[in-house]
Write a protein that holds these residues in place. Structure first.
Motif, PDB file in Angstrom:
ATOM      1  N   LYS A  30      33.651 114.667 140.825  1.00  0.00           N
ATOM      2  CA  LYS A  30      33.798 114.870 142.259  1.00  0.00           C
ATOM      3  C   LYS A  30      32.462 114.627 142.974  1.00  0.00           C
ATOM      4  O   LYS A  30      32.411 114.001 144.029  1.00  0.00           O
ATOM      5  CB  LYS A  30      34.302 116.289 142.532  1.00  0.00           C
ATOM      6  N   GLU A  31      31.368 115.127 142.390  1.00  0.00           N
ATOM      7  CA  GLU A  31      30.043 114.936 142.986  1.00  0.00           C
ATOM      8  C   GLU A  31      29.636 113.466 142.987  1.00  0.00           C
ATOM      9  O   GLU A  31      29.035 112.983 143.952  1.00  0.00           O
ATOM     10  CB  GLU A  31      28.998 115.774 142.238  1.00  0.00           C
ATOM     11  N   LYS A  64      31.431 111.734 145.788  1.00  0.00           N
ATOM     12  CA  LYS A  64      30.817 112.048 147.083  1.00  0.00           C
ATOM     13  C   LYS A  64      29.575 111.203 147.308  1.00  0.00           C
ATOM     14  O   LYS A  64      29.317 110.744 148.418  1.00  0.00           O
ATOM     15  CB  LYS A  64      30.409 113.529 147.143  1.00  0.00           C
TER      16      LYS A  64
END
Length: 71
Positions: free
Chosen positions: A62-63, A66
Motif C-alpha cells: 500500500k505504501e 502511494k
C-alpha cells in the motif's frame, strides 16, 4: 511493524545511537538505548503486538502504491 487495538501502527527504528518508536508515522519523544527496551515499552504502554507477515506485506504494498501512483 506493531499494531494495537485502536489500529495504530508502530515501528521501532534505529536513530544514530538510540532506538525510537514511530506511531502512525510520527516519532514519540522517548528514545531507548536498546531495541528490547523500546519493544517492552511499546507493548506495555500501548498494548501493541507484532502483526502477521501478511499484514506487514500488505502495508508495504500500500505504501509503495502511494509513493508511485499509476500515471
Amino acid at each position: 511493524m506493531f499494531k494495537n487495538r485502536d489500529e495504530d501502527i508502530f515501528f521501532i527504528i534505529p536513530d544514530k545511537e538510540h532506538w525510537i518508536i514511530e506511531k502512525n508515522k510520527k516519532a514519540l519523544k522517548e528514545t531507548f538505548e536498546k531495541f528490547l527496551d523500546a519493544e517492552t515499552y511499546l507493548k506495555r504502554m500501548y498494548e501493541a503486538w507484532l502483526v502477521r507477515d501478511e499484514e506487514f506485506v500488505e502495508y508495504l504494498m500500500k505504501e509503495i502504491r502511494k509513493a508511485n501512483p499509476k500515471r
